[in-house]
Enzyme design. Structure first.
Site, PDB file in Angstrom:
ATOM      1  N   THR A   7      12.056 103.048  70.431  1.00 16.84           N
ATOM      2  CA  THR A   7      11.712 104.281  69.718  1.00 16.84           C
ATOM      3  C   THR A   7      10.198 104.449  69.579  1.00 16.84           C
ATOM      4  O   THR A   7       9.467 103.451  69.523  1.00 16.84           O
ATOM      5  CB  THR A   7      12.359 104.241  68.310  1.00 16.84           C
ATOM      6  OG1 THR A   7      11.810 105.292  67.526  1.00 16.84           O
ATOM      7  CG2 THR A   7      12.100 102.929  67.581  1.00 16.84           C
ATOM      8  N   ASP A   8       9.761 105.688  69.452  1.00 19.07           N
ATOM      9  CA  ASP A   8       8.323 105.934  69.220  1.00 19.07           C
ATOM     10  C   ASP A   8       7.888 105.431  67.845  1.00 19.07           C
ATOM     11  O   ASP A   8       6.694 105.288  67.590  1.00 19.07           O
ATOM     12  CB  ASP A   8       7.991 107.430  69.385  1.00 19.07           C
ATOM     13  CG  ASP A   8       8.740 108.355  68.438  1.00 19.07           C
ATOM     14  OD1 ASP A   8       9.579 107.876  67.643  1.00 19.07           O
ATOM     15  OD2 ASP A   8       8.476 109.579  68.497  1.00 19.07           O
ATOM     16  N   GLU A   9       8.860 105.167  66.954  1.00 24.14           N
ATOM     17  CA  GLU A   9       8.490 104.744  65.592  1.00 24.14           C
ATOM     18  C   GLU A   9       7.795 103.389  65.579  1.00 24.14           C
ATOM     19  O   GLU A   9       7.152 103.036  64.588  1.00 24.14           O
ATOM     20  CB  GLU A   9       9.724 104.716  64.676  1.00 24.14           C
ATOM     21  CG  GLU A   9      10.332 106.087  64.550  1.00 24.14           C
ATOM     22  CD  GLU A   9      11.173 106.310  63.310  1.00 24.14           C
ATOM     23  OE1 GLU A   9      11.198 105.443  62.426  1.00 24.14           O
ATOM     24  OE2 GLU A   9      11.805 107.368  63.239  1.00 24.14           O
ATOM     25  N   TYR A  61      13.220  99.741  59.550  1.00 24.14           N
ATOM     26  CA  TYR A  61      13.865 100.093  60.832  1.00 24.14           C
ATOM     27  C   TYR A  61      12.870  99.932  61.980  1.00 24.14           C
ATOM     28  O   TYR A  61      13.157  99.255  62.981  1.00 24.14           O
ATOM     29  CB  TYR A  61      14.399 101.535  60.776  1.00 24.14           C
ATOM     30  CG  TYR A  61      14.655 102.124  62.151  1.00 24.14           C
ATOM     31  CD1 TYR A  61      15.706 101.667  62.943  1.00 24.14           C
ATOM     32  CD2 TYR A  61      13.833 103.127  62.681  1.00 24.14           C
ATOM     33  CE1 TYR A  61      15.930 102.198  64.227  1.00 24.14           C
ATOM     34  CE2 TYR A  61      14.049 103.651  63.943  1.00 24.14           C
ATOM     35  CZ  TYR A  61      15.103 103.188  64.717  1.00 24.14           C
ATOM     36  OH  TYR A  61      15.317 103.703  65.975  1.00 24.14           O
ATOM     37  N   LYS A  87      12.823  97.311  65.256  1.00 22.32           N
ATOM     38  CA  LYS A  87      12.809  97.754  66.656  1.00 22.32           C
ATOM     39  C   LYS A  87      11.578  97.181  67.380  1.00 22.32           C
ATOM     40  O   LYS A  87      11.667  96.788  68.550  1.00 22.32           O
ATOM     41  CB  LYS A  87      12.801  99.286  66.741  1.00 22.32           C
ATOM     42  CG  LYS A  87      14.071  99.965  66.270  1.00 22.32           C
ATOM     43  CD  LYS A  87      15.299  99.663  67.121  1.00 22.32           C
ATOM     44  CE  LYS A  87      15.291 100.354  68.458  1.00 22.32           C
ATOM     45  NZ  LYS A  87      16.589 100.158  69.188  1.00 22.32           N
TER      46      LYS A  87
END
Ligand code: NAD
Ligand code: DAU
Length: 336
Positions: free
Chosen positions: A125-127, A150, A154
Site C-alpha cells: 500500500t502507499d500508506e 496498519y 504493511k
C-alpha cells in the site's frame, strides 16, 4: 500456471480472482482465505463449480496448512492479498495486524522459499510512505514512514519480502497502490460506507475537516497492475500503482450525494482519526514506462457504476450491516 491467491474472498482479491480466471483460462487459481469479518464467500458467488477454481479455508499464519496446499496444487506463484486492512481497526487494536500482516507474510515467504515458488507478489500500500504535504507524490524511493499500526505492519511485511529476495534469491515483487474503490468493498471503508449511509438517509461521518486527500483508483485497474507485475515485473523491485486522481474526502462525499440525489445536510463532521495522514499521492511513472500499465477507468464513470452496483446489490450489503457490523459501527462512531 497454478496460482495461489491469498485473501481472495476480500474486496480486491475477489476482483482479482475473477479477472485471472477470465483472462487466463488455462490457469488454476487456488484461493486461500481465512474468512475473517472482511472475507465473504458471496464475493465469488457463481465460481463454486468453476473447474479451474479451488477455495480453501485457512490462514496464511498456518505454516503446515499453507505448505500442504502448495504441495497439493503444485503452486507456481503466490499473490498475497490476505491482510487486516482497516486503519481505524488497527488503532483500536494492533495485535491481529501484526499477526496477520507481518507473521502471515513471513509464513508465506518461508513456504515459498522451501517450495521454490517462481513468483511471489506482495500486495502492499502507499500508506507505507506516510503522509505528504500540499505537493509532491510518493515514488518507489520515497523513504518508508508508516504512521498507523496498519501501515507499520504493511511496511514490516514489505521489508521481509525484500529481505527474502536479497538473502535467499526469492523471486519476489511488491506493489504499492493507492486507495481502491469499486464493487465488493466492505462498508467500513469511506466510499461504500458513505453510499450505504446515504441510501439509508443516515448521517455521513466525515473525519476532521474533511480536507484529507486520497488518490483513488478503480479496483479493476489495480488488478491489471498486479497482473502486469506478476507476469512482467523485475524480481526484487517495487512498483507504485495509482490513478493520479486526488480528491479531498469532503468532495468525494458531495459527489456521491449528488449521484444518489440526497441532501448535503446528511454530512456530519466528526472527531478526527488519531494520526490521520493528510495526503497521499502516487507517482506511477515506473509501472507505466517499464510495464506499459495505465489505468483505464475514468473516475466519474467508475464512481457512477460503483454507486449503481451498491444500489443493485442491496442484499449483499444488508447481510453485512446487520449483526457484528452494528457493534463495530457503534464502537467506532458513537463517541465521535
Ligand atoms: P479486505 O479487508 O477486503 O480483504 C482481506 C481478505 O483477507 C479477507 O477476505 C480476509 O478474510 C482475508 N484474510 C485476513 N486474514 C487472513 C489470514 N490470516 N489468512 C487468510 N486470509 C486472511 O482487503 P482489501 O481491501 O481487498 O485489500 C487486499 C490487500 O490489498 C491488502 O493486503 C491491503 O493491504 C492491500 N491494499 C488495499 C488497498 C485498498 O484501497 N483497499 C489499497 C492498497 C493495498
Ligand atoms: O491508500 C491505500 C489504503 O487505503 C489501503 O492500504 C487501506 O487498506 C485502505 O483501507 C485505505 O486506507 P484509508 O485509511 O485511506 O481508507 P478509508 O476508506 O478508511 O478512509 C479514506 C479517507 O476517508 C481517510 O482520509 C479517512 C476518511 N474517512 C473514513 C471513514 C471510514 C472519513 O472521513 N469517514 C469515515 O467514516
Amino acid at each position: 500456471m497454478n496460482l495461489l491467491v491469498t485473501g481472495g474472498c476480500g474486496f480486491i482479491g475477489s476482483n482479482f480472482v475473477r479477472a485471472m480466471l477470465e483472462k487466463y483460462p488455462a490457469y488454476t487459481v487456488i484461493n486461500l482465505d481465512y474468512l475473517t469479518y472482511a472475507g465473504n464467500l458471496r464475493n465469488l458467488e457463481g465460481l463454486e463449480r468453476h473447474p479451474k477454481y479451488h477455495f480453501v479455508k485457512g490462514s496464511i499464519c498456518d505454516r503446515g496448512a499453507v505448505s500442504a496446499l502448495v504441495s497439493k496444487f503444485a503452486v507456481d506463484a503466490i499473490v498475497n492479498f490476505a491482510a487486516e486492512t482497516h486503519v481505524d481497526r488497527s488503532i483500536s487494536g494492533s495485535s491481529v495486524f501484526v499477526e496477520t500482516n507481518v507473521g502471515g507474510t513471513n509464513t508465506l515467504l518461508e513456504v515459498a522459499k522451501d517450495h521454490g515458488i517462481k513468483r511471489f507478489v506482495q500486495v502492499s500500500t502507499d500508506e507505507v510512505y506516510g503522509s505528504l504535504g500540499a505537493s509532491g507524490a510518493f515514488t518507489e524511493s520515497t523513504p518508508l514512514h508508516p504512521n498507523s499500526p496498519y501501515a507499520a505492519s504493511k511496511a514490516a511485511a514489505d521489508l521481509l519480502v525484500l529481505a527474502y529476495h536479497h538473502t535467499f534469491g526469492l523471486p519476489a515483487l511488491i506493489t504499492r497502490c493507492s486507495n481502491n474503490y469499486g464493487p465488493y468493498q466492505f462498508p467500513e471503508k469511506l466510499i461504500p460506507l458513505m453510499i450505504i449511509n446515504a441510501l439509508n438517509d443516515k448521517p455521513l461521518p466525515v473525519y476532521g475537516d474533511g480536507l484529507n486527500v486520497r488518490d483513488w483508483l478503480h479496483v479493476s485497474d489495480h488488478c491489471t497492475a498486479i497482473d502486469a507485475v506478476l507476469h512482467s515485473g523485475n524480481v526484487g523491485e517495487v512498483y507504485n500503482v495509482g490513478g493520479e486522481n486526488e480528491w479531498k474526502n469532503i468532495d468525494i462525499v458531495r459527489l456521491l450525494l449528488s449521484h444518489v440525489r440526497k441532501p448535503e445536510t446528511l454530512i456530519t463532521f466528526v472527531k478526527d482519526r488519531p494520526g490521520h495522514d493528510r495526503r497521499y499521492a502516487i507517482d506511477a511513472a515506473k509501472i507505466g514506462s517499464k510495464l506499459g500499465w495505465k489505468p483505464s477507468v475514468k473516475f466519474e464513470g467508475g464512481m457512477r457504476s460503483t454507486i449503481e452496483w451498491y444500489q443493485q446489490h442491496e442484499s449483499w450489503w444488508r447481510e453485512i450491516i446487520t449483526g457484528e457490523y452494528q457493534d463495530y459501527y457503534r464502537k467506532m462512531y458513537a463517541d465521535r
